[in-house]
Design a protein around this motif. Structure first.
Motif, PDB file in Angstrom:
ATOM      1  N   TRP A 183      38.481  53.042  41.227  1.00 53.55           N
ATOM      2  CA  TRP A 183      38.304  51.799  40.866  1.00 53.55           C
ATOM      3  C   TRP A 183      39.003  51.186  39.817  1.00 53.55           C
ATOM      4  CZ3 TRP A 183      34.883  48.922  44.030  1.00 53.55           C
ATOM      5  CH2 TRP A 183      34.437  49.512  45.092  1.00 53.55           C
ATOM      6  N   GLY A 184      39.375  52.021  38.721  1.00 54.08           N
ATOM      7  CA  GLY A 184      40.318  51.685  37.657  1.00 54.08           C
ATOM      8  C   GLY A 184      39.564  50.685  36.803  1.00 54.08           C
ATOM      9  N   ILE A 185      38.418  50.206  36.904  1.00 50.15           N
ATOM     10  CA  ILE A 185      37.734  49.043  36.072  1.00 50.15           C
ATOM     11  C   ILE A 185      36.704  49.636  35.121  1.00 50.15           C
ATOM     12  CG2 ILE A 185      38.640  47.503  37.718  1.00 50.15           C
ATOM     13  CD1 ILE A 185      35.908  47.417  38.727  1.00 50.15           C
ATOM     14  N   PHE A 186      36.504  50.811  34.895  1.00 49.44           N
ATOM     15  CA  PHE A 186      35.403  51.253  34.202  1.00 49.44           C
ATOM     16  C   PHE A 186      36.012  52.049  33.181  1.00 49.44           C
ATOM     17  CE2 PHE A 186      33.735  50.973  38.696  1.00 49.44           C
ATOM     18  CZ  PHE A 186      32.713  49.763  38.428  1.00 49.44           C
ATOM     19  N   ALA A 187      35.287  51.888  31.868  1.00 49.15           N
ATOM     20  CA  ALA A 187      35.585  52.450  30.774  1.00 49.15           C
ATOM     21  C   ALA A 187      34.955  53.738  30.727  1.00 49.15           C
ATOM     22  CB  ALA A 187      35.386  51.583  29.483  1.00 49.15           C
ATOM     23  N   TYR A 188      33.909  54.286  31.148  1.00 49.61           N
ATOM     24  CA  TYR A 188      32.990  55.320  30.883  1.00 49.61           C
ATOM     25  C   TYR A 188      32.765  56.068  32.245  1.00 49.61           C
ATOM     26  CZ  TYR A 188      32.519  53.490  26.385  1.00 49.61           C
ATOM     27  OH  TYR A 188      32.795  53.041  24.871  1.00 49.61           O
ATOM     28  N   PRO A 189      32.610  57.322  32.228  1.00 52.17           N
ATOM     29  CA  PRO A 189      31.945  57.894  33.600  1.00 52.17           C
ATOM     30  C   PRO A 189      30.689  57.387  34.115  1.00 52.17           C
ATOM     31  CG  PRO A 189      31.890  59.769  31.753  1.00 52.17           C
ATOM     32  CD  PRO A 189      32.648  58.581  31.336  1.00 52.17           C
ATOM     33  N   VAL A 190      29.805  57.102  33.210  1.00 48.53           N
ATOM     34  CA  VAL A 190      28.603  56.420  33.454  1.00 48.53           C
ATOM     35  C   VAL A 190      28.407  55.154  32.537  1.00 48.53           C
ATOM     36  CG1 VAL A 190      26.067  56.644  33.303  1.00 48.53           C
ATOM     37  CG2 VAL A 190      27.575  58.490  33.922  1.00 48.53           C
ATOM     38  N   GLN A 191      28.611  54.132  33.310  1.00 48.78           N
ATOM     39  CA  GLN A 191      28.619  52.922  32.611  1.00 48.78           C
ATOM     40  C   GLN A 191      27.408  51.749  32.767  1.00 48.78           C
ATOM     41  OE1 GLN A 191      32.540  50.839  32.044  1.00 48.78           O
ATOM     42  NE2 GLN A 191      31.736  49.121  32.963  1.00 48.78           N
ATOM     43  N   PHE A 192      27.053  50.907  31.985  1.00 42.67           N
ATOM     44  CA  PHE A 192      25.742  50.309  31.813  1.00 42.67           C
ATOM     45  C   PHE A 192      26.078  48.796  32.372  1.00 42.67           C
ATOM     46  CE2 PHE A 192      24.836  53.612  28.601  1.00 42.67           C
ATOM     47  CZ  PHE A 192      23.991  54.349  29.456  1.00 42.67           C
TER      48      PHE A 192
END
Length: 318
Positions: A183-192
């Motif tokens: 997706w290329g839109i997340f900063a962390y491997p698990v994001q809240f």
């Protein structure tokens, strides 16, 4: 029972006597009409635990005017009805721009930088993000975006065994699991996610996050050599300055102090898990309907606490 009806600018009016009775009858009619037309939404009043939650019984929303550079995508007022009907024991406050400024003057008289920053932000998405953190830091409760529906009463969200300790409720939005981040839109491997947040006032996570927001804008104005009110930020910069990336970073820094060595420890989470006083929920609690992270996409699962309709009104349009 009493509840607040906020208007533009922020006002609170308590409905009582004859007018209150008429209003209540209309709400009950709306409730049953909604339940009849939405049979799969779990819209019912469920008896809650006898152990009181530490989260204040307050619901907050923010409605700020959208400039021409932001597409409102048909945001409607109807979603608020589910929050009102599902939680008659909670106050409900919706803040406009004037109401937000009044709130900041009242609660942060010793910190004028908060109001100055809020006023100077060029994008209502940035303002909304910053304001939700300041509101919860000052008074606590539940913040939820305009494009959300309540599915279960807030009083039933916290399992009995965690009710005496949980001070912040955090829902997973993105769980990379064993896949690449396509997706290329997340900063962390698990994001809240941060479209629905709940916390007690003055929690260290919120205090850390507010300072992060101020530092981010200081750095961005220096980097671009541009005044705050003239910044033009990308989606990624918004996500990291005030959005889910910023929220995840603040939660992560707090959990790291309490024994969580990697966010990947929360991957494939199956049930609400308490880390110190932060209750982490699996993806479906706050983010069902997504096409990733193991979320239930085509139906609303029983563990879903609310529904996000993903209007994405914060995104700057090209």
């Amino acid at each position: 029972m009493s509840f607040s009806i906020p208007t533009f600018p922020q006002q609170r009016r308590i409905v009582t006597s004859t007018a209150g009775l008429v209003t209540l009858l209309l709400l009950f009619y709306s409730y049953y009409s909604y339940a009849w037309s939405h049979p799969k939404t779990n819209l019912q009043w469920i008896p809650t635990s006898t152990t009181p939650s530490l989260i204040p019984r307050k619901i907050w929303q923010v409605l700020l005017p959208m400039p021409g550079t932001v597409h409102a995508k048909g945001l409607a007022d109807a979603q608020a009805r589910s929050w009102l009907l599902m939680n008659p024991d909670h106050t409900f406050t919706r803040l406009s721009t004037d109401g937000a400024e009044d709130f900041l003057r009242q609660h942060y008289p010793e910190t004028p930088a908060y109001l100055d920053t809020f006023r100077g932000l060029p994008n209502p998405a940035l303002q909304s993000d910053f304001l939700r953190y300041l509101v919860l830091q000052a008074e606590g409760g539940v913040y939820t975006d305009l494009d959300t529906n309540a599915l279960q009463p807030i009083g039933s969200w916290i399992p009995e065994e965690h009710r005496s300790r949980a001070k912040v409720l955090v829902g997973i939005e993105w769980d990379q699991r064993d896949e690449k981040d396509l997706w290329g839109i997340f900063a962390y491997p698990v994001q809240f996610q941060q479209w629905t947040l709940a916390a007690t006032p003055h929690h260290p996570i919120l205090e850390d996050l507010v300072h992060h927001v101020l530092d981010s804008f200081h750095n961005l104005t220096e980097f671009y050599n541009t005044p705050l009110d003239r910044l033009s930020l990308s989606d990624q910069e918004i996500l990291m300055a005030t959005g889910p990336g910023a929220w995840t970073g603040a939660v992560w820094r707090y959990m790291e102090k309490h024994g969580v060595t990697s966010l990947r420890q929360l991957s494939y989470l199956q049930k609400p898990t308490l880390v110190e006083d932060v209750l982490i929920y699996p993806v479906n609690a706050f983010a069902s309907g997504q096409a990733h992270s193991g979320a239930a996409r085509w139906f609303t699962p029983k563990e879903a606490l609310m529904k996000h309709n993903f209007k994405g009104s914060w995104r700057v349009q090209s």
